[in-house]
Structures are given as structure tokens and as C-alpha cells.
Design a protein around this motif. Structure first.
Motif, PDB file in Angstrom:
ATOM      1  N   GLN A 120     -15.204 -44.983   7.703  1.00  0.00           N
ATOM      2  CA  GLN A 120     -16.231 -45.419   8.644  1.00  0.00           C
ATOM      3  C   GLN A 120     -16.701 -46.834   8.390  1.00  0.00           C
ATOM      4  O   GLN A 120     -16.663 -47.344   7.260  1.00  0.00           O
ATOM      5  N   TYR A 145     -15.897 -58.390  17.335  1.00  0.00           N
ATOM      6  CA  TYR A 145     -15.479 -58.440  18.729  1.00  0.00           C
ATOM      7  C   TYR A 145     -16.708 -58.466  19.628  1.00  0.00           C
ATOM      8  O   TYR A 145     -17.736 -57.856  19.345  1.00  0.00           O
ATOM      9  N   PHE A 197     -19.127 -55.606  18.333  1.00  0.00           N
ATOM     10  CA  PHE A 197     -18.549 -54.604  17.432  1.00  0.00           C
ATOM     11  C   PHE A 197     -18.023 -55.280  16.180  1.00  0.00           C
ATOM     12  O   PHE A 197     -17.258 -56.257  16.268  1.00  0.00           O
ATOM     13  N   LEU A 214     -10.087 -53.597   8.633  1.00  0.00           N
ATOM     14  CA  LEU A 214      -8.653 -53.293   8.576  1.00  0.00           C
ATOM     15  C   LEU A 214      -8.186 -53.542   7.152  1.00  0.00           C
ATOM     16  O   LEU A 214      -8.721 -54.420   6.469  1.00  0.00           O
ATOM     17  N   LEU A 219      -7.393 -50.734  13.489  1.00  0.00           N
ATOM     18  CA  LEU A 219      -8.712 -51.342  13.357  1.00  0.00           C
ATOM     19  C   LEU A 219      -9.749 -50.237  13.430  1.00  0.00           C
ATOM     20  O   LEU A 219      -9.732 -49.441  14.380  1.00  0.00           O
ATOM     21  N   PHE A 239     -13.529 -49.559  14.098  1.00  0.00           N
ATOM     22  CA  PHE A 239     -14.653 -50.248  14.716  1.00  0.00           C
ATOM     23  C   PHE A 239     -15.978 -49.625  14.294  1.00  0.00           C
ATOM     24  O   PHE A 239     -16.072 -48.418  14.047  1.00  0.00           O
ATOM     25  N   GLY A 240     -17.019 -50.472  14.259  1.00  0.00           N
ATOM     26  CA  GLY A 240     -18.378 -49.974  14.146  1.00  0.00           C
ATOM     27  C   GLY A 240     -18.829 -49.422  15.485  1.00  0.00           C
ATOM     28  O   GLY A 240     -18.090 -49.463  16.484  1.00  0.00           O
ATOM     29  N   THR A 241     -20.056 -48.930  15.508  1.00  0.00           N
ATOM     30  CA  THR A 241     -20.558 -48.228  16.691  1.00  0.00           C
ATOM     31  C   THR A 241     -21.091 -49.160  17.770  1.00  0.00           C
ATOM     32  O   THR A 241     -21.426 -48.717  18.855  1.00  0.00           O
ATOM     33  N   TYR A 244      -6.264 -48.145  22.492  1.00  0.00           N
ATOM     34  CA  TYR A 244      -7.542 -47.731  21.945  1.00  0.00           C
ATOM     35  C   TYR A 244      -8.293 -47.023  23.062  1.00  0.00           C
ATOM     36  O   TYR A 244      -8.005 -47.214  24.242  1.00  0.00           O
ATOM     37  N   GLN A 250     -19.865 -44.982  23.133  1.00  0.00           N
ATOM     38  CA  GLN A 250     -19.480 -44.791  21.730  1.00  0.00           C
ATOM     39  C   GLN A 250     -18.566 -45.917  21.257  1.00  0.00           C
ATOM     40  O   GLN A 250     -18.300 -46.855  21.984  1.00  0.00           O
ATOM     41  N   LYS A 251     -18.122 -45.794  20.043  1.00  0.00           N
ATOM     42  CA  LYS A 251     -17.321 -46.875  19.467  1.00  0.00           C
ATOM     43  C   LYS A 251     -15.888 -46.851  19.991  1.00  0.00           C
ATOM     44  O   LYS A 251     -15.419 -45.868  20.557  1.00  0.00           O
ATOM     45  N   VAL A 252     -15.216 -47.949  19.809  1.00  0.00           N
ATOM     46  CA  VAL A 252     -13.812 -48.067  20.174  1.00  0.00           C
ATOM     47  C   VAL A 252     -12.976 -47.382  19.091  1.00  0.00           C
ATOM     48  O   VAL A 252     -13.169 -47.639  17.898  1.00  0.00           O
ATOM     49  N   PHE A 295      -9.082 -46.218  17.637  1.00  0.00           N
ATOM     50  CA  PHE A 295      -7.646 -46.454  17.628  1.00  0.00           C
ATOM     51  C   PHE A 295      -6.892 -45.191  18.019  1.00  0.00           C
ATOM     52  O   PHE A 295      -7.217 -44.089  17.557  1.00  0.00           O
ATOM     53  N   SER A 323      -1.873 -56.576  13.177  1.00  0.00           N
ATOM     54  CA  SER A 323      -3.323 -56.700  13.321  1.00  0.00           C
ATOM     55  C   SER A 323      -3.932 -57.542  12.211  1.00  0.00           C
ATOM     56  O   SER A 323      -4.958 -58.180  12.375  1.00  0.00           O
ATOM     57  N   TYR A 324      -3.307 -57.536  11.060  1.00  0.00           N
ATOM     58  CA  TYR A 324      -3.857 -58.236   9.897  1.00  0.00           C
ATOM     59  C   TYR A 324      -3.761 -59.750  10.050  1.00  0.00           C
ATOM     60  O   TYR A 324      -4.579 -60.491   9.518  1.00  0.00           O
ATOM     61  N   LEU A 327      -5.979 -59.293  18.198  1.00  0.00           N
ATOM     62  CA  LEU A 327      -5.642 -58.397  19.287  1.00  0.00           C
ATOM     63  C   LEU A 327      -6.224 -58.935  20.582  1.00  0.00           C
ATOM     64  O   LEU A 327      -7.372 -59.383  20.623  1.00  0.00           O
TER      65      LEU A 327
END
Lengths: 112, 115
Positions: free
Chosen positions: A3, A36, A89, A93, A100, A102-104, B35, B41-43, B45, B99-100, B104
Motif C-alpha cells: 500500500q 500524477y 496521486f 514502483l 505502479l 497508486f495512493g488514494t 489500469y 477510488q484509487k487507480v 494496476f 515503468s521504472y 506512462l
């Protein structure tokens, strides 16, 4: 452990003020931390990113501060403008991974 | 500036039906992703795709989901038998490298509503 916790959920800042959004992670394998920006009806767009070999990265009015020992990182938006109103956000990674996390999200509103 | 395009912007389907969400990634990109974002809510993967095969997938990406790059330009996500909980915004993304190392680029999403 995968998380990323983000706060606050929403934030209202006056024009010209500093907006600060915080994130914390648990997985010490994370070594890439992007932020982001998402406007309504659009996909997220990369704003700025940091790797843990530096404690701060600045691009224009946007700064990421990174505290590796505390496993925290934050986004600072200086001289906040109404056009900065969006959802932000944080994400994380680790090398060798494509996912990736992501936070909330934080809904930022800049008021005149 | 080149962008990722997704169609349709909104799709409504009945539970149990199959849906195909379509994406045209940026032309010289090599890595492709799906995604999803449940409302408010959150995004999250779903899957990454490189060199014509899935490179990584999440626990959400079960046997009901599949991805395909049928030609040199399109990248699709198929949900075989939709459930109510599949209702979400689905984002396609592409990047020039992993991604690193490469940012994206996300499309504007397809809002899927399952009734």
C-alpha cells in the motif's frame, strides 16, 4: 505491504498559497516515486518523479520531498493557481516490476 | 503531442455480457498497460504487456480478463463475462520503456457501466 497511503483526501488552498500532499509507503523495495495529476474526464498525467538517492526534486513550482528513513514523500505546489485544481496521486514502483501502486488521491481545489 | 486514444468513452453492458475496450497506444511505444479506477477510488494496476505477451498481472486480472495486440496499433482489453463490480473507468497506458525508466502516458479512459 504494497500500500501507499495518501493524505489529505481533499485540500482547499488559497491562490498563491502552498499546497502540500503527503504519502507514506511500507515496502522498502519501492525505489521510484512519481506523482500524477488528473483533471476531470482525463487520464492521470505524470507531473514529477523522484528516486530515493535524492531527498528533494524541484521542477518549476512543484517539489517532491523524500524521507527514506521515514518512508514518506510529499508534493509541494508553490504559488498555487486555480489551474492546479485537480486530483493528485502519488505512486510507487520497484525496479524489475511494472506495477505502479497508486495512493488514494487528493482532490485539490485552489480558491481565488 | 502524440497521445493514447481509447474507445468508446462510455460503454454500458448487461451483466454476463462480453466487452472489448480498445486502445491505440502511442506509435513508437513498446510497453502497454491497463489500469482501472472504481469511482472515487484509487487507480489500480491490471496488466502490463510487452513483446506480445503479458509481463505482469494483478490479482484482479483473473480468467475473465484477457488482453491482445491484434495488429501493430491496437491494444484491447476483453472482459469475458462482466460482473457488476467490473463497473469502473478503465485506463490504457503506454510507455517507451519499462515503468521504472519511462513515464506512462494514459488515455482518457473508458467508463464501463455494468447493469
Amino acid at each position: 505491504q504494497q500500500q501507499v497511503k495518501q493524505s489529505p483526501q481533499s485540500l482547499i488552498v488559497q491562490k498563491g498559497g502552498i499546497s502540500i500532499i503527503n504519502c507514506a509507503y511500507e515496502n522498502t523495495a519501492f525505489d521510484y516515486f512519481p506523482w500524477y495529476q488528473q483533471f476531470p474526464g482525463k487520464g492521470p498525467a505524470l507531473l514529477i518523479a523522484i528516486r530515493p538517492d535524492v531527498s528533494e526534486k524541484k521542477e518549476g513550482r512543484f517539489t517532491i520531498s523524500f524521507n527514506k528513513s521515514a518512508k514518506q514523500f510529499s508534493l509541494h505546489i508553490m504559488d498555487s493557481q486555480p489551474g492546479d485544481s485537480a486530483t493528485y496521486f502519488c505512486a510507487a514502483l520497484n525496479f524489475g516490476n511494472e506495477k505502479l501502486t497508486f495512493g488514494t488521491g487528493t482532490r485539490l481545489t485552489i480558491i481565488p | 503531442e502524440p497521445e493514447v486514444t481509447q474507445t468508446p468513452s462510455h460503454q454500458v453492458t448487461q451483466m454476463g455480457q462480453e466487452v472489448i475496450l480498445r486502445c491505440v497506444p502511442i506509435s513508437n511505444h513498446l510497453y502497454f498497460y491497463w489500469y482501472r479506477q472504481i469511482l472515487g477510488q484509487k487507480v489500480e494496476f491490471l496488466v502490463s504487456f510487452y513483446n506480445n505477451e503479458i509481463s505482469e498481472k494483478s490479482e484482479i486480472f483473473d480468467d475473465q480478463f484477457s488482453v491482445e495486440r491484434p495488429d501493430g496499433s491496437n491494444f484491447t482489453l476483453k472482459i469475458r463475462s462482466t460482473k457488476l463490480e467490473d463497473s469502473a473507468m478503465y485506463f490504457c497506458a503506454s510507455s517507451g520503456g519499462s515503468s521504472y525508466n519511462s513515464p506512462l502516458h494514459f488515455g482518457n479512459g473508458t467508463r464501463l457501466t455494468v447493469t
